[in-house]
Design a protein around this motif. Structure first.
Motif, mmCIF file in Angstrom:
data_model
loop_
_atom_site.group_PDB
_atom_site.id
_atom_site.type_symbol
_atom_site.label_atom_id
_atom_site.label_comp_id
_atom_site.label_asym_id
_atom_site.label_seq_id
_atom_site.Cartn_x
_atom_site.Cartn_y
_atom_site.Cartn_z
ATOM 1 N N SER A 1 16.376 -26.212 -12.281
ATOM 2 C CA SER A 1 17.307 -26.634 -13.702
ATOM 3 C C SER A 1 18.600 -26.817 -13.160
ATOM 4 N N LEU A 2 19.052 -26.304 -11.959
ATOM 5 C CA LEU A 2 20.508 -26.690 -11.559
ATOM 6 C C LEU A 2 20.244 -27.970 -11.145
ATOM 7 N N ILE A 3 19.311 -28.457 -10.405
ATOM 8 C CA ILE A 3 19.099 -30.039 -9.967
ATOM 9 C C ILE A 3 19.008 -30.946 -10.984
ATOM 10 N N LEU B 1 15.296 -40.034 -15.919
ATOM 11 C CA LEU B 1 15.599 -38.449 -15.567
ATOM 12 C C LEU B 1 16.089 -38.010 -17.000
ATOM 13 N N VAL B 2 16.368 -38.863 -18.086
ATOM 14 C CA VAL B 2 16.774 -38.248 -19.372
ATOM 15 C C VAL B 2 15.671 -37.834 -20.268
ATOM 16 N N ASP B 3 14.366 -38.218 -19.909
ATOM 17 C CA ASP B 3 12.898 -37.878 -20.619
ATOM 18 C C ASP B 3 12.830 -36.633 -20.363
ATOM 19 N N SER B 4 12.354 -35.843 -21.550
ATOM 20 C CA SER B 4 12.206 -34.322 -21.547
ATOM 21 C C SER B 4 10.601 -34.344 -20.716
ATOM 22 N N SER B 5 9.821 -35.418 -20.583
ATOM 23 C CA SER B 5 8.390 -35.286 -20.226
ATOM 24 C C SER B 5 8.897 -35.147 -18.563
ATOM 25 N N PHE B 6 9.542 -35.854 -18.115
ATOM 26 C CA PHE B 6 9.859 -35.752 -16.751
ATOM 27 C C PHE B 6 10.599 -34.538 -16.242
ATOM 28 N N GLY B 7 11.638 -34.011 -17.012
ATOM 29 C CA GLY B 7 12.303 -32.630 -16.781
ATOM 30 C C GLY B 7 11.226 -31.546 -16.680
ATOM 31 N N GLY B 8 10.256 -31.645 -17.667
ATOM 32 C CA GLY B 8 9.402 -30.445 -17.704
ATOM 33 C C GLY B 8 8.286 -30.435 -16.548
ATOM 34 N N SER B 9 7.969 -31.532 -16.015
ATOM 35 C CA SER B 9 6.847 -31.803 -14.769
ATOM 36 C C SER B 9 7.898 -31.325 -13.574
ATOM 37 N N PHE B 10 9.086 -31.762 -13.391
ATOM 38 C CA PHE B 10 9.904 -31.331 -12.344
ATOM 39 C C PHE B 10 10.117 -29.953 -12.251
ATOM 40 N N PRO C 1 10.872 -31.760 -6.021
ATOM 41 C CA PRO C 1 10.250 -30.618 -6.266
ATOM 42 C C PRO C 1 9.256 -29.964 -5.299
ATOM 43 N N ALA C 2 8.593 -30.788 -4.556
ATOM 44 C CA ALA C 2 7.779 -30.425 -3.480
ATOM 45 C C ALA C 2 8.526 -29.494 -2.222
ATOM 46 N N PHE C 3 9.734 -30.284 -1.862
ATOM 47 C CA PHE C 3 10.359 -29.356 -0.941
ATOM 48 C C PHE C 3 10.886 -28.148 -1.300
ATOM 49 N N LEU C 4 11.413 -27.911 -2.687
ATOM 50 C CA LEU C 4 11.818 -26.674 -3.303
ATOM 51 C C LEU C 4 10.404 -25.814 -3.465
ATOM 52 N N ARG C 5 9.310 -26.231 -3.640
ATOM 53 C CA ARG C 5 8.157 -25.343 -3.772
ATOM 54 C C ARG C 5 7.801 -24.855 -2.439
ATOM 55 N N VAL C 6 7.758 -25.613 -1.297
ATOM 56 C CA VAL C 6 7.240 -25.235 -0.086
ATOM 57 C C VAL C 6 8.309 -24.866 1.001
ATOM 58 N N PHE C 7 9.543 -25.204 1.178
ATOM 59 C CA PHE C 7 10.489 -24.766 1.756
ATOM 60 C C PHE C 7 11.567 -23.972 1.531
ATOM 61 N N ILE C 8 12.631 -24.377 0.504
ATOM 62 C CA ILE C 8 13.626 -23.614 -0.007
ATOM 63 C C ILE C 8 12.995 -22.227 -0.546
ATOM 64 N N THR C 9 12.074 -22.420 -1.529
ATOM 65 C CA THR C 9 11.715 -20.915 -2.081
ATOM 66 C C THR C 9 11.486 -20.006 -1.315
ATOM 67 N N PRO C 10 10.379 -20.304 -0.384
ATOM 68 C CA PRO C 10 9.809 -19.126 0.359
ATOM 69 C C PRO C 10 10.881 -18.812 1.618
ATOM 70 N N LEU C 11 11.859 -19.729 2.075
ATOM 71 C CA LEU C 11 12.876 -19.394 2.915
ATOM 72 C C LEU C 11 13.763 -18.328 2.297
ATOM 73 N N LEU C 12 14.123 -18.505 0.997
ATOM 74 C CA LEU C 12 14.924 -17.564 0.356
ATOM 75 C C LEU C 12 14.188 -16.361 0.131
ATOM 76 N N VAL C 13 12.953 -16.299 -0.140
ATOM 77 C CA VAL C 13 11.949 -15.363 -0.285
ATOM 78 C C VAL C 13 11.895 -14.287 0.955
ATOM 79 N N GLY C 14 11.767 -14.899 2.079
ATOM 80 C CA GLY C 14 11.743 -14.387 3.546
ATOM 81 C C GLY C 14 13.077 -13.621 3.954
ATOM 82 N N ILE C 15 14.067 -14.572 3.518
ATOM 83 C CA ILE C 15 15.432 -13.680 3.749
ATOM 84 C C ILE C 15 15.787 -12.791 2.826
#
Length: 330
Positions: free
Chosen positions: A85-87, A111-120, A250-264
């Motif tokens: 959401s912040l991005i 970017l302004v389309d809600s369909s893009f935002g929801g899928s992101f 979104p793929a980078f957030l999903r497989v790198f950033i989120t698990p890194l924060l969970v691990g920490i």
């Protein structure tokens, strides 16, 4: 580990490739009908069958249930939702100012389309904890910690995919003027997979005829194959690199950033180590869920972005998985 990943990804490669091949022979309405069929009938059958299997006993070996796992799962979902959401908010803020043409081209054109935002947001938040997560966990995690992975998967699928996921999809499906809190509550309460899972869980002790029981369990593989097929069909509709490059964030957030924060976080705040910690990291960093594409079909969101994120995040996992084992496995 390589052999485990191969067995986990073999059906994905087979059925997705078939979808890519047969796309040109299918009528235009077929992907939409397939996606809605999975949402209303396929996934409910799958969750009904899985709820009746008693996965906790199968994977957990009767060990005491780690109640911390659902808390970590909810935390990971919230973290993914906040970051995505912040991005989106930052991108829209930049577009609201008069950017130079060069910098404006770097941002997604829709970017302004809600369909893009929801899928992101769906691509960044929802992970394939069932098919991919539980497929690789037994080979990488000590058997005593597998119940952590199973509880994460159950919480993520029930509360995440068909709780958080439905709220996100419903919110971005409506215009700002139409959005009311009760609309999202109504959509969540009317989700067929949730009712199917609840019914299956409550009827575990009820003995069904062997033909019906085997049919239910066999439906799981059919639903998974159809989800992969739908992914392949949607990938065939992508417009080359233009569609794929939007999925990297979104793929980078999903497989790198989120698990890194969970691990920490699990190390600093909960004192986890070894296999329990690795289980939480692995499950929080699995690729984008196929269920996201099913929600996109039902709520008319950007199918291309989610299909691209599934492929990109799956490939990224192959590169990042050894890093998680090295950092959080001991």
């Amino acid at each position: 580990m390589t052999e485990t990943l191969f067995h986990a990804y073999a059906p994905l490669i087979l059925w997705t490739s078939l979808g890519l091949f047969i796309f040109k022979f299918l009528p235009q309405w077929f992907p939409r009908i397939l996606g809605r069929g999975l949402y209303w009938f396929g996934v409910p059958l799958e969750l009904l069958a899985l709820a009746r299997q008693g996965q906790l006993e199968e994977f957990g070996g009767g060990a005491s249930l780690p109640l911390l796992a659902p808390i970590i799962t909810l935390g990971a979902l919230i973290v993914g939702l906040v970051m995505a959401s912040l991005i989106l908010w930052g991108w829209k803020l930049l577009l609201s100012h008069k950017l130079k043409p060069y910098w404006a081209k770097l941002l997604p054109p829709n970017l302004v389309d809600s369909s893009f935002g929801g899928s992101f947001v769906l691509s960044a938040v929802l992970g394939n904890t069932g098919f991919v997560g539980l497929a690789i966990a037994p080979a990488l995690i000590h058997s005593d910690a597998l119940n952590w992975a199973v509880l994460y998967s159950i919480t993520h699928n029930v509360i995440g995919t068909y709780g958080f996921g439905v709220v996100i999809a419903s919110y971005f499906n409506h215009s700002q003027s139409e959005n009311r809190w009760w609309i999202q509550v109504r959509d969540v309460l009317s989700v067929p997979p949730l009712w199917a899972f609840l019914f299956g869980y409550l009827t575990r002790s009820v003995q069904l005829p062997s033909m019906i029981e085997s049919g239910l369990q066999g439906s799981v593989n059919i639903v998974i194959a159809c989800a992969f097929l739908l992914t392949g069909i949607r990938l065939a509709q992508l417009q080359g690199w233009k569609s794929l490059k939007l999925a990297f964030v979104p793929a980078f957030l999903r497989v790198f950033i989120t698990p890194l924060l969970v691990g920490i976080a699990t190390t600093l705040f909960f004192g986890l180590s070894g296999s329990p910690r690795l289980a939480m990291v692995l499950m929080s960093g699995v690729p984008t869920a196929f269920a996201g594409l099913i929600l996109a079909e039902e709520y008319n969101l950007d199918r291309d972005l989610i299909a691209s994120s599934i492929i990109i995040s799956t490939l990224l996992l192959l590169l990042i998985l050894p890093l998680w084992i090295l950092i959080f496995g001991s």
